[in-house]
Scaffold this motif. Structure first.
Motif, PDB file in Angstrom:
ATOM      1  N   CYS A  61       1.625  25.579  23.062  1.00 13.74           N
ATOM      2  CA  CYS A  61       2.393  24.972  22.498  1.00 13.74           C
ATOM      3  C   CYS A  61       3.579  25.908  21.750  1.00 13.74           C
ATOM      4  CB  CYS A  61       1.377  23.958  21.585  1.00 13.74           C
ATOM      5  SG  CYS A  61       2.697  22.894  20.660  1.00 13.74           S
ATOM      6  N   GLN A  62       4.673  25.325  22.176  1.00 12.55           N
ATOM      7  CA  GLN A  62       5.786  26.319  22.051  1.00 12.55           C
ATOM      8  C   GLN A  62       6.348  25.919  20.991  1.00 12.55           C
ATOM      9  OE1 GLN A  62       8.695  26.563  24.957  1.00 12.55           O
ATOM     10  NE2 GLN A  62      10.678  27.351  23.668  1.00 12.55           N
ATOM     11  N   GLU A  63       6.072  24.745  19.763  1.00 13.86           N
ATOM     12  CA  GLU A  63       6.451  24.178  18.665  1.00 13.86           C
ATOM     13  C   GLU A  63       5.748  24.983  17.586  1.00 13.86           C
ATOM     14  OE1 GLU A  63       7.301  20.656  16.200  1.00 13.86           O
ATOM     15  OE2 GLU A  63       7.721  19.798  17.908  1.00 13.86           O
ATOM     16  N   SER A  64       4.635  25.098  18.562  1.00 13.64           N
ATOM     17  CA  SER A  64       3.599  25.703  16.991  1.00 13.64           C
ATOM     18  C   SER A  64       3.800  27.388  16.828  1.00 13.64           C
ATOM     19  CB  SER A  64       2.237  25.542  17.322  1.00 13.64           C
ATOM     20  OG  SER A  64       1.654  24.120  17.273  1.00 13.64           O
ATOM     21  N   ALA A  65       4.142  27.778  17.987  1.00 15.26           N
ATOM     22  CA  ALA A  65       4.342  29.416  18.454  1.00 15.26           C
ATOM     23  C   ALA A  65       5.545  29.687  17.564  1.00 15.26           C
ATOM     24  CB  ALA A  65       4.258  29.760  19.528  1.00 15.26           C
ATOM     25  N   THR A  66       6.431  28.678  17.803  1.00 18.14           N
ATOM     26  CA  THR A  66       8.248  29.022  16.858  1.00 18.14           C
ATOM     27  C   THR A  66       7.466  28.782  15.229  1.00 18.14           C
ATOM     28  OG1 THR A  66       9.198  28.241  18.780  1.00 18.14           O
ATOM     29  CG2 THR A  66      10.410  28.109  17.045  1.00 18.14           C
ATOM     30  N   HIS A  67       6.663  27.757  14.818  1.00 10.39           N
ATOM     31  CA  HIS A  67       7.038  27.132  13.951  1.00 10.39           C
ATOM     32  C   HIS A  67       5.761  28.439  13.146  1.00 10.39           C
ATOM     33  CE1 HIS A  67       5.701  25.132  10.107  1.00 10.39           C
ATOM     34  NE2 HIS A  67       4.806  25.768  10.069  1.00 10.39           N
ATOM     35  N   LYS A  68       5.394  29.164  13.740  1.00 13.35           N
ATOM     36  CA  LYS A  68       4.156  30.081  13.428  1.00 13.35           C
ATOM     37  C   LYS A  68       4.720  31.701  13.645  1.00 13.35           C
ATOM     38  CE  LYS A  68       0.742  27.851  11.623  1.00 13.35           C
ATOM     39  NZ  LYS A  68       0.454  27.276  10.218  1.00 13.35           N
ATOM     40  N   GLY A  69       5.914  31.494  13.947  1.00 11.17           N
ATOM     41  CA  GLY A  69       7.015  32.998  13.559  1.00 11.17           C
ATOM     42  C   GLY A  69       5.929  34.348  14.921  1.00 11.17           C
ATOM     43  N   VAL A  70       6.059  32.934  15.697  1.00 11.34           N
ATOM     44  CA  VAL A  70       4.911  33.844  17.240  1.00 11.34           C
ATOM     45  C   VAL A  70       6.358  34.427  18.421  1.00 11.34           C
ATOM     46  CG1 VAL A  70       3.113  33.970  18.848  1.00 11.34           C
ATOM     47  CG2 VAL A  70       2.438  33.532  16.516  1.00 11.34           C
ATOM     48  N   SER A  71       6.479  35.286  18.269  1.00  4.92           N
ATOM     49  CA  SER A  71       7.315  35.815  19.567  1.00  4.92           C
ATOM     50  C   SER A  71       6.590  35.441  21.097  1.00  4.92           C
ATOM     51  CB  SER A  71       7.976  37.043  19.236  1.00  4.92           C
ATOM     52  OG  SER A  71       8.334  37.622  20.158  1.00  4.92           O
ATOM     53  N   PHE A  72       6.520  34.776  21.801  1.00  2.00           N
ATOM     54  CA  PHE A  72       6.599  34.821  23.240  1.00  2.00           C
ATOM     55  C   PHE A  72       7.011  35.105  23.995  1.00  2.00           C
ATOM     56  CE2 PHE A  72       7.766  30.651  21.492  1.00  2.00           C
ATOM     57  CZ  PHE A  72       8.576  30.344  22.425  1.00  2.00           C
ATOM     58  N   ASP A  73       7.987  35.046  24.273  1.00  2.00           N
ATOM     59  CA  ASP A  73       9.535  36.198  25.356  1.00  2.00           C
ATOM     60  C   ASP A  73       8.444  37.153  26.154  1.00  2.00           C
ATOM     61  OD1 ASP A  73      11.578  33.793  24.074  1.00  2.00           O
ATOM     62  OD2 ASP A  73      12.367  35.672  23.022  1.00  2.00           O
ATOM     63  N   THR A  74       7.831  37.435  25.838  1.00  2.00           N
ATOM     64  CA  THR A  74       7.449  38.810  26.558  1.00  2.00           C
ATOM     65  C   THR A  74       6.039  38.552  27.273  1.00  2.00           C
ATOM     66  OG1 THR A  74       6.700  40.190  25.382  1.00  2.00           O
ATOM     67  CG2 THR A  74       8.919  40.398  24.805  1.00  2.00           C
ATOM     68  N   LEU A  75       6.012  37.641  26.936  1.00  2.00           N
ATOM     69  CA  LEU A  75       4.459  36.797  27.824  1.00  2.00           C
ATOM     70  C   LEU A  75       4.519  36.888  28.935  1.00  2.00           C
ATOM     71  CD1 LEU A  75       3.600  34.308  25.543  1.00  2.00           C
ATOM     72  CD2 LEU A  75       2.504  36.394  25.280  1.00  2.00           C
ATOM     73  N   PRO A  76       3.213  37.224  29.965  1.00  2.00           N
ATOM     74  CA  PRO A  76       2.981  37.008  31.524  1.00  2.00           C
ATOM     75  C   PRO A  76       3.647  35.291  31.735  1.00  2.00           C
ATOM     76  CG  PRO A  76       1.127  38.296  30.489  1.00  2.00           C
ATOM     77  CD  PRO A  76       1.909  37.264  29.590  1.00  2.00           C
ATOM     78  N   GLY A  77       4.069  36.108  33.147  1.00  2.00           N
ATOM     79  CA  GLY A  77       4.757  34.030  33.501  1.00  2.00           C
ATOM     80  C   GLY A  77       2.976  33.089  33.533  1.00  2.00           C
TER      81      GLY A  77
END
Length: 100
Positions: A61-77
């Motif tokens: 969940c992208q919204e959860s990750a953003t809310h928790k301050g988790v960066s996901f820009d460099t995750l594998p495709g």
């Protein structure tokens, strides 16, 4: 069989990894969906490595990750950024769902 694992906490990586590998070893597919505190596992190399295993589909969940301050820009495709739609799809496609 298709196993879904809904991950809403960051406390059970060993269990997630073990269940995933055991299911794959028995010829099953595994869907992993992280939300809430579970998105913190996106910073753990051991969790991220699960996306490389044949038969594993991962999303979060992208919204959860953003809310928790988790960066996901460099995750594998192979790890899909999404919403609760991916959670609902996992629930519909999986024969069994485990929540951790």
């Amino acid at each position: 069989m298709k196993l879904g694992i809904l991950i809403n906490t960051d406390r059970h990586l060993e269990a997630i990894s073990g269940m995933t590998r055991a299911a794959l070893a028995n010829g099953h597919e595994v869907f992993l969906f992280a939300m809430d505190d579970g998105t913190r596992l996106l910073t753990n190399a051991g969790y991220i490595a699960l996306c490389q295993l044949p038969g594993v589909k991962m999303s979060f969940c992208q919204e959860s990750a953003t809310h928790k301050g988790v960066s996901f820009d460099t995750l594998p495709g192979q790890i899909a950024a999404g919403s609760q739609l991916q959670n609902a799809m996992m629930g519909q496609q999986a024969d069994r769902v485990i929540i951790l």
